[in-house]
Write a protein that holds these residues in place. Structure first.
Motif, PDB file in Angstrom:
ATOM      1  N   PRO A 294      -4.163   0.985  -3.025  1.00  0.00           N
ATOM      2  CA  PRO A 294      -4.995   0.519  -1.965  1.00  0.00           C
ATOM      3  C   PRO A 294      -5.174  -0.918  -1.911  1.00  0.00           C
ATOM      4  O   PRO A 294      -5.123  -1.791  -0.888  1.00  0.00           O
ATOM      5  CB  PRO A 294      -6.082   1.281  -1.843  1.00  0.00           C
ATOM      6  N   ASN A 295      -5.446  -1.455  -3.084  1.00  0.00           N
ATOM      7  CA  ASN A 295      -5.920  -2.934  -3.188  1.00  0.00           C
ATOM      8  C   ASN A 295      -4.610  -3.876  -3.544  1.00  0.00           C
ATOM      9  O   ASN A 295      -4.949  -4.895  -4.098  1.00  0.00           O
ATOM     10  CB  ASN A 295      -6.963  -3.069  -4.225  1.00  0.00           C
ATOM     11  N   SER A 296      -3.447  -3.334  -3.096  1.00  0.00           N
ATOM     12  CA  SER A 296      -2.403  -4.151  -3.290  1.00  0.00           C
ATOM     13  C   SER A 296      -2.398  -5.366  -2.434  1.00  0.00           C
ATOM     14  O   SER A 296      -2.936  -5.527  -1.420  1.00  0.00           O
ATOM     15  CB  SER A 296      -1.039  -3.341  -2.895  1.00  0.00           C
ATOM     16  N   ALA A 297      -1.990  -6.603  -3.020  1.00  0.00           N
ATOM     17  CA  ALA A 297      -2.047  -8.001  -2.482  1.00  0.00           C
ATOM     18  C   ALA A 297      -0.676  -7.949  -1.324  1.00  0.00           C
ATOM     19  O   ALA A 297      -0.788  -9.191  -0.847  1.00  0.00           O
ATOM     20  CB  ALA A 297      -1.975  -8.992  -3.265  1.00  0.00           C
ATOM     21  N   GLU A 300       2.351  -6.474   3.961  1.00  0.00           N
ATOM     22  CA  GLU A 300       2.495  -5.399   4.477  1.00  0.00           C
ATOM     23  C   GLU A 300       1.573  -4.304   4.290  1.00  0.00           C
ATOM     24  O   GLU A 300       1.222  -3.529   5.098  1.00  0.00           O
ATOM     25  CB  GLU A 300       4.017  -4.967   4.263  1.00  0.00           C
ATOM     26  N   SER A 301       1.025  -4.191   3.131  1.00  0.00           N
ATOM     27  CA  SER A 301       0.407  -3.219   2.632  1.00  0.00           C
ATOM     28  C   SER A 301      -1.191  -3.478   2.914  1.00  0.00           C
ATOM     29  O   SER A 301      -1.778  -2.526   3.408  1.00  0.00           O
ATOM     30  CB  SER A 301       0.096  -3.248   0.938  1.00  0.00           C
ATOM     31  N   ARG A 302      -1.627  -4.825   3.047  1.00  0.00           N
ATOM     32  CA  ARG A 302      -2.944  -4.825   3.623  1.00  0.00           C
ATOM     33  C   ARG A 302      -2.888  -4.516   5.204  1.00  0.00           C
ATOM     34  O   ARG A 302      -3.750  -3.809   5.257  1.00  0.00           O
ATOM     35  CB  ARG A 302      -3.154  -6.549   3.749  1.00  0.00           C
ATOM     36  N   GLU A 303      -1.854  -4.929   5.801  1.00  0.00           N
ATOM     37  CA  GLU A 303      -1.652  -4.370   7.468  1.00  0.00           C
ATOM     38  C   GLU A 303      -1.902  -2.954   7.390  1.00  0.00           C
ATOM     39  O   GLU A 303      -2.450  -2.308   8.240  1.00  0.00           O
ATOM     40  CB  GLU A 303      -0.541  -4.900   8.095  1.00  0.00           C
ATOM     41  N   PHE A 304      -1.136  -2.090   6.529  1.00  0.00           N
ATOM     42  CA  PHE A 304      -0.957  -0.754   6.707  1.00  0.00           C
ATOM     43  C   PHE A 304      -2.375  -0.050   6.488  1.00  0.00           C
ATOM     44  O   PHE A 304      -2.884   0.691   6.954  1.00  0.00           O
ATOM     45  CB  PHE A 304      -0.092  -0.296   5.606  1.00  0.00           C
TER      46      PHE A 304
END
Length: 388
Positions: A294-297, A300-304
């Protein structure tokens, strides 16, 4: 007096206005073109032992579905079948989606065992099939219609061993594997192979148990005792198991007094929370090899993560992320085709290279396996902290 030229212009103008009115009138009568609807089958173990994790996958899929249908010229419609946490039900679900619903694409089956057993069906029905969660290496080599959107163990283990060894400094290790599960056996095989490439590491004990998919976790006291009594004492324990086996083993080991760190391929944050709730502290220090955190930088991951929190009121785990990623990857393939048949979708999936996914740049290799960077993390205070 009006000249001929002026009269002529006036008549032409009137004619043009009449024609324009007719065109508008006919246009108003034309039916509005509806977006093309594409039925996509979904097989998840929504009931049974894997039900809670499957619901997380479904949540991620539903979020991706909403986003795709809001922006694309086509509409995806899920036809969901419950695999019921057992292989036979998953295979029956695949047949129904193929024969009754005639879908051109299926997301599922969920587990590596189910997916492996479904390969004859996949080859016979020739449906573009994308598993969001299966991770056994070599599955894609058995069917040109099968793709894995999560990393296989062959891609997580080498980096996982390198980084976990760097942080733990282990020299003597034990392994524990569920011998009746395809993913677990594949994971253990790659771990054993990778450890064998390090001359300063010895497997001092190799233990196993047998837990069929969908069965309740049993007693592994004997296996854990053998690991405890191994000489020399292991510095780490590599566990290869299904979700219920990961949770059950960590709880049982802690209750048996084992404080040796576990290294568990693909253990989820949901499983970590379940372990620590049942047996406080039992999951602390566990290292995992994962496809996403979940803490990926990644942008697209932050938006997800933000969108998932807004929709469901909680942070997504990796199963939700894998569901979301599978649908967005399929959506990219659908965006590339002019006809929505299985072969065209399969070809479009095979051509995906460096797609900006929540995992980071994503590609399929020549065998339909996911190509992206694994994440290695350790549990600290009930959360994953990335190791490098």
């Amino acid at each position: 007096m009006m000249s001929r030229s002026n009269y002529s212009i006036g008549r032409n103008t009137v004619t043009a206005l009449i024609l324009a009115g007719l065109i508008l009138n006919f246009s108003a009568c034309d039916p509005v073109m509806e977006p093309t609807e594409i039925p996509v089958g979904v097989i998840l173990p929504l009931s049974g032992t894997l039900g809670p994790l499957a619901q997380s996958v479904m949540n991620g899929m539903d979020l991706a579905l909403e986003e795709i249908n809001a922006r694309e010229s086509f509409r995806i419609r899920f036809i969901v079948e419950d695999g019921k946490s057992n292989v036979d039900s998953a295979l029956a679900a695949y047949s129904r989606l193929a024969d009754q619903h005639k879908v051109p694409a299926i997301i599922g089956p969920a587990s590596s065992t189910e997916t492996e057993r479904a390969i004859p069906l996949i080859n016979n029905k020739k449906i573009a099939t994308l598993s969001a969660t299966a991770a056994r290496s070599g599955l894609g080599t058995q069917s040109e219609f099968l793709f894995l959107s999560s990393l296989s163990v062959g891609r997580t283990v080498p980096e996982g061993v390198r980084i976990s060894k760097k942080h733990l400094g282990y020299r003597n290790v034990a392994t524990l594997v569920n011998k009746v599960d395809a993913f677990s056996n594949s994971s253990n095989d790659f771990i054993t192979q990778e450890l064998g490439m390090h001359s300063d590491v010895t497997i001092v004990h190799a233990a196993s148990y047998r837990l069929p998919q969908g069965a309740s976790f049993g007693d592994i006291t004997a296996q854990l005792t053998a690991i405890q009594n191994a000489v020399p004492t292991p510095d780490a324990i590599f566990l290869s198991a299904l979700p219920e086996g990961r949770i059950g083993t960590l709880i049982a080991a802690h209750r048996q007094g084992i404080r040796i760190p576990f290294i568990v391929n693909f253990i989820s944050i949901e499983a970590i929370h379940a372990v620590n709730e049942a047996e406080p502290g039992a999951a602390e220090g566990t290292i995992t090899f994962q496809v996403w955190l979940p803490n990926s930088a990644v942008a697209e991951s932050r938006e997800f993560v933000d969108n998932y929190r807004s929709k469901f009121g909680e942070e997504p785990g990796d199963f939700a992320a894998r569901g979301y990623a599978a649908v967005t990857i399929l959506g990219e393939a659908l965006n590339r085709v002019s006809t929505y048949d299985a072969t065209s979708i399969r070809d479009a999936l095979a051509d995906i290279r460096d797609f900006p996914s929540i995992f980071g740049p994503f590609s399929f290799d020549e065998n339909g396996d996911a190509v992206t960077s694994p994440v290695i993390a350790r549990v600290q205070n009930n959360k994953f902290e990335v190791l490098d």
